[in-house]
Motif scaffolding. Sequence first.
Motif, PDB file in Angstrom:
ATOM      1  N   ILE A 299      60.184   6.064  34.693  1.00 31.98           N
ATOM      2  CA  ILE A 299      59.309   7.009  33.876  1.00 31.98           C
ATOM      3  C   ILE A 299      60.984   7.020  32.384  1.00 31.98           C
ATOM      4  N   LEU A 300      61.609   6.833  32.381  1.00 30.67           N
ATOM      5  CA  LEU A 300      62.656   6.929  31.299  1.00 30.67           C
ATOM      6  C   LEU A 300      63.377   5.466  30.949  1.00 30.67           C
ATOM      7  N   GLN A 301      62.963   5.022  30.205  1.00 32.90           N
ATOM      8  CA  GLN A 301      62.844   3.758  29.549  1.00 32.90           C
ATOM      9  C   GLN A 301      64.268   3.905  28.158  1.00 32.90           C
ATOM     10  N   ASP A 302      65.452   2.955  28.373  1.00 32.78           N
ATOM     11  CA  ASP A 302      66.605   2.954  27.694  1.00 32.78           C
ATOM     12  C   ASP A 302      66.246   4.347  27.000  1.00 32.78           C
ATOM     13  N   VAL A 303      66.988   5.225  27.369  1.00 30.53           N
ATOM     14  CA  VAL A 303      67.094   6.656  26.669  1.00 30.53           C
ATOM     15  C   VAL A 303      68.584   6.507  26.636  1.00 30.53           C
ATOM     16  N   SER A 304      69.151   6.996  25.097  1.00 29.22           N
ATOM     17  CA  SER A 304      70.684   6.768  24.958  1.00 29.22           C
ATOM     18  C   SER A 304      70.768   7.824  23.944  1.00 29.22           C
ATOM     19  N   PHE A 305      71.233   8.573  23.582  1.00 33.27           N
ATOM     20  CA  PHE A 305      71.537   9.783  22.617  1.00 33.27           C
ATOM     21  C   PHE A 305      73.588  10.178  23.270  1.00 33.27           C
ATOM     22  N   ARG A 306      73.833  10.854  22.328  1.00 30.24           N
ATOM     23  CA  ARG A 306      76.083  11.265  22.521  1.00 30.24           C
ATOM     24  C   ARG A 306      75.567  12.874  22.161  1.00 30.24           C
ATOM     25  N   LEU A 307      75.857  14.041  22.650  1.00 28.41           N
ATOM     26  CA  LEU A 307      75.870  15.403  23.366  1.00 28.41           C
ATOM     27  C   LEU A 307      77.130  15.661  22.339  1.00 28.41           C
ATOM     28  N   GLU A 308      77.529  16.911  21.211  1.00 27.65           N
ATOM     29  CA  GLU A 308      78.675  17.267  20.789  1.00 27.65           C
ATOM     30  C   GLU A 308      79.352  18.067  21.141  1.00 27.65           C
ATOM     31  N   ARG A 309      80.536  18.620  22.108  1.00 27.20           N
ATOM     32  CA  ARG A 309      81.134  20.210  22.567  1.00 27.20           C
ATOM     33  C   ARG A 309      80.323  21.061  21.755  1.00 27.20           C
ATOM     34  N   GLY A 310      80.604  21.593  22.127  1.00 26.59           N
ATOM     35  CA  GLY A 310      79.754  23.609  21.514  1.00 26.59           C
ATOM     36  C   GLY A 310      78.539  23.158  20.885  1.00 26.59           C
ATOM     37  N   ARG A 311      77.492  21.746  21.036  1.00 25.78           N
ATOM     38  CA  ARG A 311      76.663  21.336  20.060  1.00 25.78           C
ATOM     39  C   ARG A 311      74.957  21.767  21.597  1.00 25.78           C
ATOM     40  N   ASN A 312      74.143  21.807  20.389  1.00 28.91           N
ATOM     41  CA  ASN A 312      72.741  22.249  21.558  1.00 28.91           C
ATOM     42  C   ASN A 312      71.189  20.777  20.878  1.00 28.91           C
ATOM     43  N   LEU A 313      71.385  20.205  22.164  1.00 29.52           N
ATOM     44  CA  LEU A 313      70.157  19.313  21.696  1.00 29.52           C
ATOM     45  C   LEU A 313      68.713  19.377  22.446  1.00 29.52           C
ATOM     46  N   GLY A 314      68.086  19.087  21.208  1.00 32.71           N
ATOM     47  CA  GLY A 314      66.675  19.930  21.757  1.00 32.71           C
ATOM     48  C   GLY A 314      66.254  18.835  22.128  1.00 32.71           C
ATOM     49  N   VAL A 315      64.702  18.993  23.805  1.00 30.52           N
ATOM     50  CA  VAL A 315      64.121  17.906  23.759  1.00 30.52           C
ATOM     51  C   VAL A 315      62.799  18.407  23.538  1.00 30.52           C
ATOM     52  N   ILE A 316      61.832  17.175  22.750  1.00 29.61           N
ATOM     53  CA  ILE A 316      60.477  18.473  22.948  1.00 29.61           C
ATOM     54  C   ILE A 316      59.813  16.658  23.490  1.00 29.61           C
ATOM     55  N   GLY A 317      58.654  17.171  23.864  1.00 25.01           N
ATOM     56  CA  GLY A 317      57.512  15.907  24.149  1.00 25.01           C
ATOM     57  C   GLY A 317      56.656  16.767  25.135  1.00 25.01           C
ATOM     58  N   GLU A 318      55.576  16.293  25.476  1.00 21.26           N
ATOM     59  CA  GLU A 318      53.814  16.948  26.002  1.00 21.26           C
ATOM     60  C   GLU A 318      54.585  16.803  27.674  1.00 21.26           C
ATOM     61  N   SER A 319      54.002  16.999  28.534  1.00 20.74           N
ATOM     62  CA  SER A 319      53.899  16.741  29.826  1.00 20.74           C
ATOM     63  C   SER A 319      53.660  15.268  30.006  1.00 20.74           C
ATOM     64  N   GLY A 320      55.093  14.890  31.074  1.00 20.72           N
ATOM     65  CA  GLY A 320      54.237  13.211  31.005  1.00 20.72           C
ATOM     66  C   GLY A 320      54.853  12.163  30.433  1.00 20.72           C
ATOM     67  N   SER A 321      55.605  13.536  29.507  1.00 18.70           N
ATOM     68  CA  SER A 321      56.948  12.686  27.905  1.00 18.70           C
ATOM     69  C   SER A 321      58.221  11.958  28.442  1.00 18.70           C
ATOM     70  N   GLY A 322      58.559  12.610  29.736  1.00 12.62           N
ATOM     71  CA  GLY A 322      59.924  12.109  30.897  1.00 12.62           C
ATOM     72  C   GLY A 322      60.704  13.010  30.273  1.00 12.62           C
ATOM     73  N   LYS A 323      60.871  14.134  29.739  1.00 10.74           N
ATOM     74  CA  LYS A 323      61.885  15.791  29.568  1.00 10.74           C
ATOM     75  C   LYS A 323      62.182  16.032  30.586  1.00 10.74           C
ATOM     76  N   SER A 324      61.832  16.452  31.440  1.00  7.00           N
ATOM     77  CA  SER A 324      62.351  16.932  32.864  1.00  7.00           C
ATOM     78  C   SER A 324      62.909  15.970  33.736  1.00  7.00           C
ATOM     79  N   THR A 325      62.549  14.652  34.295  1.00  7.89           N
ATOM     80  CA  THR A 325      63.097  14.245  34.243  1.00  7.89           C
ATOM     81  C   THR A 325      64.491  13.217  33.838  1.00  7.89           C
ATOM     82  N   LEU A 326      64.366  13.430  32.543  1.00 10.86           N
ATOM     83  CA  LEU A 326      65.828  13.068  32.301  1.00 10.86           C
ATOM     84  C   LEU A 326      66.618  14.098  32.353  1.00 10.86           C
ATOM     85  N   ALA A 327      66.422  16.004  32.451  1.00 11.58           N
ATOM     86  CA  ALA A 327      67.239  16.710  32.736  1.00 11.58           C
ATOM     87  C   ALA A 327      67.533  16.862  34.383  1.00 11.58           C
TER      88      ALA A 327
END
Length: 551
Positions: A299-327
Amino acid sequence: MDQPLVSVRDLKIGARTDSGREVEIIKGVSFDIAPGEIVALIGESGSGKTTIALSLMGHARPGCAIQGGTIRVGRRDVTAMPERQRAAMRGTEVSYVPQSAAAAFNPAKRIMDQVVEITAIHQLMPREQAEAKARQLFRALALPDPDTIGSRYPHQVSGGQLQRLSAAMALIGDPALVIFDEPTTALDVTTQIEVLRAFKSVMDKGAMAGVYVSHDLAVVAQIADRIIVLKNGVVQEEGATEQILHAPKHPYTRQLLDAFEPVPHVPVARPDAAEPILAVQNLCAGYGAMRDGVPAAKILQDVSFRLERGRNLGVIGESGSGKSTLARAIAGILPAYRGNLLLDGKELAPALQQRSKDELRRVQIVFQLADTALNPAQSIETILARPLTFYHGMTGAARNARVIELLDMVRLPGHLRHRLPSELSGGQKQRVNLARALAAEPELILCDEITSALDTVVAAAILDLLKELQRELNLSYMFISHDLSTVEAICDEVLVMLKGRVVEALPAARMSTEAAHPYSRLLIGSIPQLDTGWLKGLEQDPALMAQFAGR
């Protein structure tokens, strides 16, 4: 005005509580629907929208009863009919399209058998004629492979296709009135567009009347001629769609419109931290049996990102895009098979069983459906006490006091601690869900579609609460959603996911104007606007939609 198709006068519906107390749910509601007219019933959860809609078929939920007033459909008085006559009317004169099409279909029977079933029950037409009519409806509803889709089983079609098939089931008996009960709430934005277009086209061609139950004003703007605004079982305002959207008279209608457009998120300045709260490096995860260290379904393929302390990151995409699998991979519920997770610069084990209690405490997840996330057999107090004991060793009076503090944090009264989840509203349950995460005293909360099942007013209140808690507790959020406007209201940065990969990353404030990837543009362009001509004027490349949505 011509003779109305539906005439409701002074409708009163009541219920009896477990303690035997009588409660009035619908309090003297009156309205008419003309032949061929689509009327929307809008309002937040508990306003009585669905209760009124179901009463037009002479149906009341268990424990409820029509206690006064009259409902006329055509020349028939639904309130005076015996149940046998009401049953004969359902599916022929009045039909119903549910919120969850999946729940309306039997998984063990082919689609065609279920779509034409009502024609056999009421002896409307021979089977061959019914199947021909079903195929005609499949075409009208813009379903793929209209000649053969009926031979499939429900699990072999997408959610958007199943929703249109449930409409075909409702329309095959040529009803004069169709009730749509939040039929697009659970769908992705691009799928929602297709379904709305199909509904509108078929209703216009058949000159059918409709009742459209929704809390989403932008969706209603595309399909309704007139809007009735409800609150606590009372009509607050009624008028043409244009008037309600652009010149509302009642303060509650204005509140609904205000809630539709969340206040954009203003990033809070934070001192630079040496390490991000979360760093994800080349993460890969999937489901199914492992072979050579790789799962059957990647499902997830080479996902990379950084979330700085005290900030908020949104992850959007349709069903099957891998959002919930990432969480789930970040939380350790679904261990990643490749890649690294770093919490404050320190490696996190892939599986939660391998993580220390403190690592588990610092990263919490709040799930989409509070109904399934909260144990229905336990009181709110028991649900909140468990993490207090597990993470902090709290017992007795100190723990009881902390439960009340947690409820106060999420703006719920302390006396609710004695209740079961089933005794709370959807918004209250989601607040308890959040309070349980806060009990751990986390630093990072993963929010998985936590407002998608809530009405607009309640969802806006939850977002405000999250912002307030962030300021008070220095939290960081990863916010998963298919709704860009929700993400813009709370996030600093946004990742767009497609088929398990990140295809674009931008600051939230610039996503609507600067997104460059065709899929990002498709998502942004598919968000309904408070404009009655928006759907008609929307031009999207069908090949592009098919390519990205995989429909």
